[in-house]
Design an enzyme around this catalytic site. Sequence first.
Site, PDB file in Angstrom:
ATOM      1  CB  VAL A 107       5.986  13.631   2.344  1.00  0.00           C
ATOM      2  CG1 VAL A 107       6.410  14.611   3.422  1.00  0.00           C
ATOM      3  CG2 VAL A 107       5.806  14.350   1.030  1.00  0.00           C
ATOM      4  CG  ASN A 111       9.195   4.541  -3.994  1.00  0.00           C
ATOM      5  OD1 ASN A 111       8.381   4.620  -3.086  1.00  0.00           O
ATOM      6  ND2 ASN A 111       8.974   5.039  -5.197  1.00  0.00           N
ATOM      7  NE  ARG A 112       4.115   2.127  -7.727  1.00  0.00           N
ATOM      8  CZ  ARG A 112       2.898   2.566  -8.018  1.00  0.00           C
ATOM      9  NH1 ARG A 112       1.954   1.705  -8.355  1.00  0.00           N
ATOM     10  NH2 ARG A 112       2.606   3.843  -7.946  1.00  0.00           N
ATOM     11  CB  VAL A 170       2.913   1.844   0.113  1.00  0.00           C
ATOM     12  CG1 VAL A 170       4.403   1.619  -0.067  1.00  0.00           C
ATOM     13  CG2 VAL A 170       2.258   0.608   0.722  1.00  0.00           C
ATOM     14  CG  ASN A 209      -3.830   7.224   7.647  1.00  0.00           C
ATOM     15  OD1 ASN A 209      -3.806   6.950   8.848  1.00  0.00           O
ATOM     16  ND2 ASN A 209      -3.774   8.461   7.206  1.00  0.00           N
ATOM     17  CB  SER A 235      -0.480  11.124  14.201  1.00  0.00           C
ATOM     18  OG  SER A 235      -0.953  12.460  14.123  1.00  0.00           O
ATOM     19  CE  LYS A 284      -2.689   8.855  12.371  1.00  0.00           C
ATOM     20  NZ  LYS A 284      -3.027   8.854  11.017  1.00  0.00           N
ATOM     21  CG  HIS A 311      -4.835  10.731  16.500  1.00  0.00           C
ATOM     22  ND1 HIS A 311      -4.753  11.229  15.217  1.00  0.00           N
ATOM     23  CD2 HIS A 311      -4.028  11.510  17.249  1.00  0.00           C
ATOM     24  CE1 HIS A 311      -3.935  12.264  15.202  1.00  0.00           C
ATOM     25  NE2 HIS A 311      -3.479  12.453  16.428  1.00  0.00           N
ATOM     26  CG  ASN A 312      -6.549  10.352  11.795  1.00  0.00           C
ATOM     27  OD1 ASN A 312      -5.646  10.359  12.625  1.00  0.00           O
ATOM     28  ND2 ASN A 312      -6.317  10.226  10.506  1.00  0.00           N
ATOM     29  CD  GLU A 337      -6.000  15.336  12.705  1.00  0.00           C
ATOM     30  OE1 GLU A 337      -5.214  14.493  13.176  1.00  0.00           O
ATOM     31  OE2 GLU A 337      -6.040  15.606  11.493  1.00  0.00           O
ATOM     32  CE1 TYR A 338     -11.012  13.602   9.686  1.00  0.00           C
ATOM     33  CE2 TYR A 338     -13.251  14.096   9.028  1.00  0.00           C
ATOM     34  CZ  TYR A 338     -12.018  13.582   8.737  1.00  0.00           C
ATOM     35  OH  TYR A 338     -11.783  13.059   7.497  1.00  0.00           O
ATOM     36  NE  ARG A 362     -38.045   0.065  19.092  1.00  0.00           N
ATOM     37  CZ  ARG A 362     -37.587  -1.037  19.664  1.00  0.00           C
ATOM     38  NH1 ARG A 362     -37.565  -1.119  20.986  1.00  0.00           N
ATOM     39  NH2 ARG A 362     -37.170  -2.054  18.956  1.00  0.00           N
ATOM     40  CG  HIS A 379     -40.881  -3.247  17.910  1.00  0.00           C
ATOM     41  ND1 HIS A 379     -40.473  -4.277  17.108  1.00  0.00           N
ATOM     42  CD2 HIS A 379     -41.295  -2.254  17.082  1.00  0.00           C
ATOM     43  CE1 HIS A 379     -40.624  -3.918  15.824  1.00  0.00           C
ATOM     44  NE2 HIS A 379     -41.126  -2.705  15.794  1.00  0.00           N
TER      45      HIS A 379
HETATM   46  P1  2AM Z   1       5.477   5.318  -6.133  1.00  0.00           P
HETATM   47  O1  2AM Z   1       6.497   6.328  -5.763  1.00  0.00           O
HETATM   48  O2  2AM Z   1       6.046   4.260  -7.014  1.00  0.00           O
HETATM   49  O3  2AM Z   1       4.224   5.939  -6.689  1.00  0.00           O
HETATM   50  C1  2AM Z   1       2.800   6.938  -1.462  1.00  0.00           C
HETATM   51  O4  2AM Z   1       1.999   7.147  -2.573  1.00  0.00           O
HETATM   52  C2  2AM Z   1       3.704   5.736  -1.649  1.00  0.00           C
HETATM   53  O5  2AM Z   1       2.908   4.601  -1.992  1.00  0.00           O
HETATM   54  C3  2AM Z   1       4.740   5.885  -2.749  1.00  0.00           C
HETATM   55  O6  2AM Z   1       5.918   5.312  -2.297  1.00  0.00           O
HETATM   56  C4  2AM Z   1       4.121   5.107  -3.899  1.00  0.00           C
HETATM   57  O7  2AM Z   1       5.056   4.555  -4.800  1.00  0.00           O
HETATM   58  C5  2AM Z   1       3.447   3.997  -3.159  1.00  0.00           C
HETATM   59  N1  2AM Z   1       2.364   3.419  -3.935  1.00  0.00           N
HETATM   60  C6  2AM Z   1       1.239   4.015  -4.353  1.00  0.00           C
HETATM   61  N2  2AM Z   1       0.476   3.159  -5.039  1.00  0.00           N
HETATM   62  C7  2AM Z   1       1.142   1.999  -5.080  1.00  0.00           C
HETATM   63  C8  2AM Z   1       0.875   0.718  -5.646  1.00  0.00           C
HETATM   64  N3  2AM Z   1      -0.274   0.472  -6.295  1.00  0.00           N
HETATM   65  N4  2AM Z   1       1.793  -0.250  -5.485  1.00  0.00           N
HETATM   66  C9  2AM Z   1       2.914  -0.005  -4.799  1.00  0.00           C
HETATM   67  N5  2AM Z   1       3.232   1.164  -4.241  1.00  0.00           N
HETATM   68  C10 2AM Z   1       2.363   2.153  -4.374  1.00  0.00           C
END
Ligand code: 2AM
Length: 494
Positions: free
Chosen positions: A17, A37-38, A79, A109, A135, A189, A192-193, A196-197, A451, A457
């Site tokens: 996404v 993409n993989r 990824v 992340n 973010s 970051k 930041h998170n 956010e918590y 202590r 101490h």
């Molecule tokens: P994918 O579509 O082939 O699963 C978020 O999950 C992103 O990370 C996706 O693009 C996913 O690819 C990739 N991803 C997750 N695990 C991975 C891995 N072990 N090696 C390479 N890409 C990975």
Amino acid sequence: MSSETAVGDFGLIGLAVMGQNLILNAADHGFTVVAFNRTVSKVDRFLENEAKGKSIVGAHSIKEFCSKLKKPRRMMMLVMAGKPVDDFIELLLNEGGIEEGDIIIDGGNSHYPDTNRRTQYLAAKGIRFVGTGVSGGEEGARYGPSIMPGGNAEAWPYIKDVLQGISAKSDGEACCQWVGDEGAGHYVKMVHNGIEYGDMQLICEAYDIMKRGLGLSNKEMGDIFSQWNKGVLDSFLIEITRDILYFNDEDGSPLLEKIMDSAGQKGTGKWTAINALDLGMPVTLIGESVFSRCLSSLKQERGRASKLLSGPTPNFTGDKQKFIDDLEQALYASKIISYAQGFMLMQNAAKEYKWKLNKPEIALMWRGGCIIRSVFLKDITTAYRNNPELENLLFDDFFNKAIHNAQEGWRNVVAKGALWGLPTPCFSTALSFYDGYRAENLPANLLQAQRDYFGAHTFKIKPEFANEKYPEGKDIHVNWTGRGGNVSASTYNA
Ligand code: 2AM
């Protein structure tokens, strides 16, 4: 590969996404983006659907991906954090044929120590590595996220146009600035998170007090959040809370009340709390917010405890509107404490890790695009712009006044929470921090005595009581019982 095929201004690996939305965002800003993409079938699916008609080209191998990028190559990975990032780096090095001067940006992340390691590893090969926090969720990625890049500073002039182009803007300023060396971007970051918590838990505590303490309906609470969103608390999280409170299921009742009260977490809040412990910084509010999630997830056990452990029943009397105003102040004051703690942590991390962190720029980056975006962050930007060396946010005139104004209401809410038996872990810890931080004398003198009593101490004497027997600045051990020896333990601090 001929230069005609190298059409891409920017490459992006990872078509989940966030990745897809960032590509569309970059294409909208006039960049030609190469997508990979993989699972290669996702590339074609993306090209045939969302990417159709836009300046986006696909690659079906890492080699093709690299060959389609103009030099120096600017490549971003989105990824899964961890091993996939290292795997892609090796692929780019070994199969992609990337060259000295090329730039790899990790927008996932990742934990900052990994980014430290990768920056150093790739710098030795002449590759410029950048780790950046992104973010803003799906919507942010598509129309302008907050982007927090750090790593090899040589990369910044080459990637600034793309990253600032696609980032959110606040009053015309890009919510993307260079954060600092190595893992500084991912570190910021992470904080930041963590913040956010804290912000989320504070809102939950306000909701609980209104619901169980004041007996308000979801519609009434939605109206209050709507009102708050026009004042000092004006922020994305207050706004979505209003919408959540107004949201009714098909049967006309609030969906919120049907949701299981057991919180999940992905770890960045926990990382912040662990880092705070490691650095010895009292970032208590984020810590409590992580523990609150842990406590909530003991759902079954809490069910049993609720039958065995009794407490008071809330009984509100008095001026409701006045108390709701107090609650607003409690939330505001606690939020000020949380951000003050967050900046204390970053300031200390910068010292510890030898990063040059730019505090006004950090506040600016969080002003728009990200989950904690708020009007409040404008005031923090102003405070640090007025004085970049500000020791603590609470020393700034604006926040100093704000916390003094909020104090009475804040104390009233914490007191009522205790009397009514309603948990306010973050409101309370914020107040305890405030009272501890402003105390010239804390009971740690007794702690040091204990202590020294049981473990030899040692302690130091207050300068005004120093004399020959108790010299100033020296580690002193006293034989408290007359039985123990006079040998003190060697001193060190964990
Ligand atoms: P994918 O579509 O082939 O699963 C978020 O999950 C992103 O990370 C996706 O693009 C996913 O690819 C990739 N991803 C997750 N695990 C991975 C891995 N072990 N090696 C390479 N890409 C990975």
